[in-house]
Motif scaffolding. Structure first.
Motif, PDB file in Angstrom:
ATOM      1  N   GLY A 182       0.804  -1.220   0.000  1.00  0.00           N
ATOM      2  CA  GLY A 182       0.000   0.000   0.000  1.00  0.00           C
ATOM      3  C   GLY A 182       0.835   1.266   0.000  1.00  0.00           C
ATOM      4  N   TRP A 183       1.813   1.314   0.882  1.00  0.00           N
ATOM      5  CA  TRP A 183       2.622   2.543   0.995  1.00  0.00           C
ATOM      6  C   TRP A 183       3.732   2.545  -0.043  1.00  0.00           C
ATOM      7  CZ3 TRP A 183       4.221   7.188   1.433  1.00  0.00           C
ATOM      8  CH2 TRP A 183       5.446   7.572   1.939  1.00  0.00           C
ATOM      9  N   PHE A 184       4.649   1.554   0.045  1.00  0.00           N
ATOM     10  CA  PHE A 184       5.832   1.633  -0.803  1.00  0.00           C
ATOM     11  C   PHE A 184       5.547   1.366  -2.286  1.00  0.00           C
ATOM     12  CE2 PHE A 184       8.170   0.940   3.244  1.00  0.00           C
ATOM     13  CZ  PHE A 184       8.917   2.085   3.191  1.00  0.00           C
ATOM     14  N   LEU A 185       4.787   0.315  -2.566  1.00  0.00           N
ATOM     15  CA  LEU A 185       4.586  -0.021  -3.980  1.00  0.00           C
ATOM     16  C   LEU A 185       3.819   1.091  -4.712  1.00  0.00           C
ATOM     17  CD1 LEU A 185       5.133  -2.171  -6.118  1.00  0.00           C
ATOM     18  CD2 LEU A 185       2.932  -3.177  -5.599  1.00  0.00           C
ATOM     19  N   LEU A 186       2.772   1.622  -4.079  1.00  0.00           N
ATOM     20  CA  LEU A 186       2.019   2.690  -4.746  1.00  0.00           C
ATOM     21  C   LEU A 186       2.880   3.945  -4.911  1.00  0.00           C
ATOM     22  CD1 LEU A 186      -1.681   2.591  -3.505  1.00  0.00           C
ATOM     23  CD2 LEU A 186      -0.597   1.398  -5.370  1.00  0.00           C
ATOM     24  N   LEU A 187       3.687   4.221  -3.881  1.00  0.00           N
ATOM     25  CA  LEU A 187       4.578   5.378  -3.965  1.00  0.00           C
ATOM     26  C   LEU A 187       5.589   5.183  -5.103  1.00  0.00           C
ATOM     27  CD1 LEU A 187       5.617   8.008  -2.597  1.00  0.00           C
ATOM     28  CD2 LEU A 187       7.147   6.564  -1.269  1.00  0.00           C
ATOM     29  N   ILE A 188       6.164   3.988  -5.153  1.00  0.00           N
ATOM     30  CA  ILE A 188       7.145   3.676  -6.199  1.00  0.00           C
ATOM     31  C   ILE A 188       6.502   3.828  -7.579  1.00  0.00           C
ATOM     32  CG2 ILE A 188       8.291   1.675  -7.288  1.00  0.00           C
ATOM     33  CD1 ILE A 188       9.143   0.798  -4.472  1.00  0.00           C
ATOM     34  N   MET A 189       5.289   3.293  -7.723  1.00  0.00           N
ATOM     35  CA  MET A 189       4.615   3.356  -9.022  1.00  0.00           C
ATOM     36  C   MET A 189       4.302   4.809  -9.415  1.00  0.00           C
ATOM     37  SD  MET A 189       2.068   0.140  -8.892  1.00  0.00           S
ATOM     38  CE  MET A 189       2.622  -1.433  -9.487  1.00  0.00           C
ATOM     39  N   GLY A 190       3.782   5.567  -8.459  1.00  0.00           N
ATOM     40  CA  GLY A 190       3.432   6.964  -8.758  1.00  0.00           C
ATOM     41  C   GLY A 190       4.654   7.781  -9.112  1.00  0.00           C
ATOM     42  N   ALA A 191       5.697   7.664  -8.276  1.00  0.00           N
ATOM     43  CA  ALA A 191       6.886   8.495  -8.493  1.00  0.00           C
ATOM     44  C   ALA A 191       7.656   8.049  -9.731  1.00  0.00           C
ATOM     45  CB  ALA A 191       7.787   8.442  -7.255  1.00  0.00           C
ATOM     46  N   SER A 192       7.822   6.732  -9.890  1.00  0.00           N
ATOM     47  CA  SER A 192       8.657   6.293 -11.017  1.00  0.00           C
ATOM     48  C   SER A 192       7.942   6.433 -12.358  1.00  0.00           C
ATOM     49  CB  SER A 192       9.175   4.871 -10.802  1.00  0.00           C
ATOM     50  OG  SER A 192       8.122   3.998 -10.622  1.00  0.00           O
TER      51      SER A 192
ATOM     52  N   LEU B  67      -5.393  -5.164  -2.663  1.00  0.00           N
ATOM     53  CA  LEU B  67      -4.953  -4.888  -1.295  1.00  0.00           C
ATOM     54  C   LEU B  67      -6.138  -4.703  -0.347  1.00  0.00           C
ATOM     55  CD1 LEU B  67      -2.475  -4.542   0.458  1.00  0.00           C
ATOM     56  CD2 LEU B  67      -2.444  -2.120  -0.109  1.00  0.00           C
ATOM     57  N   LEU B  68      -7.158  -4.027  -0.849  1.00  0.00           N
ATOM     58  CA  LEU B  68      -8.362  -3.817  -0.035  1.00  0.00           C
ATOM     59  C   LEU B  68      -9.009  -5.171   0.275  1.00  0.00           C
ATOM     60  CD1 LEU B  68      -9.860  -1.352   1.056  1.00  0.00           C
ATOM     61  CD2 LEU B  68     -11.349  -1.434  -0.939  1.00  0.00           C
ATOM     62  N   ALA B  69      -9.117  -6.013  -0.772  1.00  0.00           N
ATOM     63  CA  ALA B  69      -9.773  -7.316  -0.600  1.00  0.00           C
ATOM     64  C   ALA B  69      -8.979  -8.203   0.353  1.00  0.00           C
ATOM     65  CB  ALA B  69      -9.910  -7.995  -1.969  1.00  0.00           C
ATOM     66  N   ILE B  70      -7.676  -8.250   0.184  1.00  0.00           N
ATOM     67  CA  ILE B  70      -6.858  -9.134   1.028  1.00  0.00           C
ATOM     68  C   ILE B  70      -6.868  -8.636   2.489  1.00  0.00           C
ATOM     69  CG2 ILE B  70      -4.499  -8.131   0.850  1.00  0.00           C
ATOM     70  CD1 ILE B  70      -3.507 -10.960   0.266  1.00  0.00           C
ATOM     71  N   SER B  71      -6.902  -7.335   2.683  1.00  0.00           N
ATOM     72  CA  SER B  71      -6.921  -6.787   4.050  1.00  0.00           C
ATOM     73  C   SER B  71      -8.227  -7.130   4.746  1.00  0.00           C
ATOM     74  CB  SER B  71      -6.749  -5.263   4.030  1.00  0.00           C
ATOM     75  OG  SER B  71      -5.634  -4.919   3.280  1.00  0.00           O
TER      76      SER B  71
ATOM     77  N   TYR C  69      -3.333   0.910 -11.064  1.00  0.00           N
ATOM     78  CA  TYR C  69      -3.826   1.564  -9.849  1.00  0.00           C
ATOM     79  C   TYR C  69      -5.045   0.822  -9.278  1.00  0.00           C
ATOM     80  CZ  TYR C  69      -5.980   5.190  -6.932  1.00  0.00           C
ATOM     81  OH  TYR C  69      -6.559   5.871  -5.901  1.00  0.00           O
ATOM     82  N   TYR C  70      -6.022   0.552 -10.150  1.00  0.00           N
ATOM     83  CA  TYR C  70      -7.251  -0.067  -9.656  1.00  0.00           C
ATOM     84  C   TYR C  70      -7.053  -1.540  -9.277  1.00  0.00           C
ATOM     85  CZ  TYR C  70      -9.747   4.196 -10.599  1.00  0.00           C
ATOM     86  OH  TYR C  70     -10.165   5.491 -10.546  1.00  0.00           O
ATOM     87  N   PHE C  71      -6.274  -2.274 -10.063  1.00  0.00           N
ATOM     88  CA  PHE C  71      -6.041  -3.689  -9.750  1.00  0.00           C
ATOM     89  C   PHE C  71      -5.323  -3.833  -8.400  1.00  0.00           C
ATOM     90  CE2 PHE C  71      -6.628  -4.913 -14.332  1.00  0.00           C
ATOM     91  CZ  PHE C  71      -7.567  -5.903 -14.092  1.00  0.00           C
ATOM     92  N   ILE C  72      -4.287  -3.053  -8.188  1.00  0.00           N
ATOM     93  CA  ILE C  72      -3.511  -3.205  -6.952  1.00  0.00           C
ATOM     94  C   ILE C  72      -4.312  -2.753  -5.726  1.00  0.00           C
ATOM     95  CG2 ILE C  72      -1.471  -2.327  -5.718  1.00  0.00           C
ATOM     96  CD1 ILE C  72      -0.007  -2.666  -8.395  1.00  0.00           C
ATOM     97  N   ASN C  73      -5.006  -1.643  -5.864  1.00  0.00           N
ATOM     98  CA  ASN C  73      -5.806  -1.186  -4.719  1.00  0.00           C
ATOM     99  C   ASN C  73      -6.943  -2.147  -4.398  1.00  0.00           C
ATOM    100  OD1 ASN C  73      -4.821   1.380  -3.528  1.00  0.00           O
ATOM    101  ND2 ASN C  73      -4.859   1.996  -5.684  1.00  0.00           N
ATOM    102  N   ALA C  74      -7.562  -2.684  -5.461  1.00  0.00           N
ATOM    103  CA  ALA C  74      -8.650  -3.650  -5.234  1.00  0.00           C
ATOM    104  C   ALA C  74      -8.094  -4.888  -4.529  1.00  0.00           C
ATOM    105  CB  ALA C  74      -9.286  -4.036  -6.567  1.00  0.00           C
TER     106      ALA C  74
END
Lengths: 431, 115
Positions: free
Chosen positions: A193-203, A232-236, A225-230
């Motif tokens: 959630g924190w690092f991977l999304l940050l890495i994707m956005g910044a890079s 992560l939300l589902a697994i959490s 964006y939508y696949f990863i957030n979905a």
């Protein structure tokens, strides 16, 4: 993005200390790993490994990310940071927290010191989250990159909240499951959630910019964006409230789809780049992005295998190691060479450009040291990874020593940039 | 009539001479600090006009709208011109339409990029 955001950039006095503390933390991680070599072959929830992991993800990775984000915000959000004063307070509290929190883990003070240090960490991260959230609200034109970063910040809030709840549970014991159950969720919220999304956005901004790639298919980023957030939300939700066994296959496939779209975007940038030769910063970056495949494959193995054996515990350590050192640290080491020289250069030379001959940002650090650092780091993490998997202490030892060398070289180059003295020359006689 | 035309031709020649000098001998020293290639060979200068008196109007772009060094590059353009022509007024307009593309890079620039 309309460019010309340099005027919105915060003072380098706010940004640069993050890089110094980050570099020192990275060296501390390497030294502590050497001291705790034997623990790497046991379980990931060992006191010392948890302490080292928190120095790595907070003192090193998050500290560097905070510094880089303060600089990147004007470019991504197209506005200045909400409060520079708040950033200074956050830095002070965060620095104290990254010493005290891992110390609580190291000495195993779960019911006493951890209670206070986790609250201090929670408060310092909360200040950062508030500052970035209020900055995002000032942004009138959100784009996919700013969405990635802002959502990453919300996941950081969720990670920190759960981390604090786990810490408080050691004292008050109110949770229904064992702390290891929540630790797994806490780790995934943070790493994905924190690092991977940050890495994707910044890079997704920085890679095309540094490689000079244009007209890329931004839809791939939206899908990612939508696949990863979905996922992560589902697994959490599943892990927290339902604990089904079937869902994890679906979540894994959603992660694969999300990361696949992102990898495809980066590959498009890489293959259409105008700048053919990759400098050291971009070499790190390319390897870090490609290394995203490692945790995906390891996760698949862990899901299929299911049973908890000693080898599976070591595979779990390898899984975390591949994310923290193969992806996150690799990317940070590379991007340090693509951000800090420019931050220092702008600070030292912007008033003189056009009036005097100035060095280029690349000349602010030693390329030779950067190269030695690159190869020692690659060798170090390869050896440590193999050492964990085949349970060979001597390889772990050599890998850990090499990691200290890489961390030292990183700090030397970092300090060389930070301590750079302005050098001005008259222009050679023009026609 | 002949004399006026001759005078006008001379004026045009002077303007052309200054514009060429600015492009060839001044702006070729202005580097993009990240790419380390000058802005002329990168094809970042879309238009440069000298009014024959003391004003230079430049329309230029950046290799990416996200370029964090754009202010420094624009400042370098202004200062470099005023370093040689101390009484000049330099107006720089940074545009992103039309977007910069690789076709604008000169042969020399392509060689520098390893293309």
């Amino acid at each position: 993005m309309n460019g010309l955001q340099t005027a919105n950039a915060p003072s380098s006095k706010i940004v640069v200390p993050h890089f110094i503390v980050g570099g020192i933390s990275f060296l501390a991680v390497a030294i502590l790993l050497l001291i705790s070599n034997a623990e790497l072959l046991t379980a990931y929830f060992d006191n010392r490994l948890i302490a080292i992991t928190h120095i790595a993800v907070l003192g090193w990775a998050s500290m560097m990310a905070f510094g880089a984000l303060y600089q990147l915000i004007p470019v991504v959000y197209e506005t200045s940071l909400y409060s520079e004063k708040l950033a200074v307070v956050t830095f002070g509290l965060f620095t104290i927290s990254i010493v005290l929190l891992p110390y609580s883990f190291w000495i195993g003070s779960y019911t006493n010191l951890l209670f206070y240090t986790s609250l201090l960490m929670f408060f310092s991260l909360l200040l950062f989250i508030i500052n970035l959230h209020l900055t995002y609200r000032k942004n009138n034109k959100p784009n996919i990159q700013s969405k990635f970063i802002n959502t990453g910040i919300y996941w950081l809030a969720a990670t920190e909240l759960l981390g604090t709840i786990i810490a408080l549970n050691f004292k008050y014991n109110f949770l229904s499951e064992t702390h290891l159950h929540y630790l797994k969720i806490h780790a995934h919220l943070g790493m994905i959630g924190w690092f991977l999304l940050l890495i994707m956005g910044a890079s997704s901004i920085l890679i095309p910019m540094f490689m000079i790639s244009h007209n890329l298919n931004a839809k791939k980023l939206t899908y990612a964006y939508y696949f990863i957030n979905a996922a992560l939300l589902a697994i959490s939700i599943d892990w927290l409230f339902m604990q089904t066994n079937v869902g994890v296959y679906i979540y894994w496939m959603l992660f694969v789809a999300g990361i696949g779209f992102f990898l495809s975007y980066v590959y498009e940038a890489y293959s259409t780049r105008l700048r053919r030769k990759l400098d050291v910063g971009l070499k790190y970056t390319v390897i870090a992005i490609a290394a995203l495949v490692l945790p995906l494959l390891t996760a698949a193995y862990l899901i299929i295998e299911g049973e908890t054996t000693l080898f599976i515990l070591r595979m779990s350590s390898f899984y975390g190691f591949s994310i923290i050192f193969g992806v996150i640290s690799m990317l940070i080491l590379g991007q340090t060479y693509k951000t800090l020289p420019f931050i220092v250069w702008l600070d030292k030379y912007q008033p003189y450009v056009g009036k005097f001959k100035t060095p280029v940002p690349r000349e602010l650090y030693s390329e030779k040291i950067a190269d030695y650092q690159f190869y020692s780091y690659l060798l170090a993490i390869s050896l440590i990874a193999v050492g964990i998997l085949i349970k060979l202490p001597i390889i772990l030892l050599v890998g850990s020593i090499l990691l200290i060398i890489a961390a030292l070289l990183n700090l030397i180059n970092l300090m060389k940039m930070v301590m750079h003295k302005t050098k001005l020359e008259d222009f050679p006689t023009r026609k | 009539m002949e004399a006026i035309k001759e005078e006008s031709d001379k004026g045009q020649d002077f303007i052309k001479k200054i514009e060429t000098d600015l492009m060839d001998n001044v702006l070729t020293y202005v580097m993009d600090p990240e790419i380390e290639i000058d802005i002329v060979n990168l094809g970042l200068i879309y238009e440069l006009k000298f009014d024959g008196s003391n004003t230079v109007d430049i329309v230029m772009t950046m290799s990416t709208p996200a370029c964090p060094l754009s202010d420094a590059i624009v400042q370098n353009v202004r200062e470099s011109i005023m370093h040689k022509y101390t009484n000049f007024v330099v107006n720089v307009d940074v545009v992103f339409e039309p977007a910069w593309h690789s076709g604008l890079i000169t042969e020399e620039g392509k060689e520098m990029l390893g293309m």
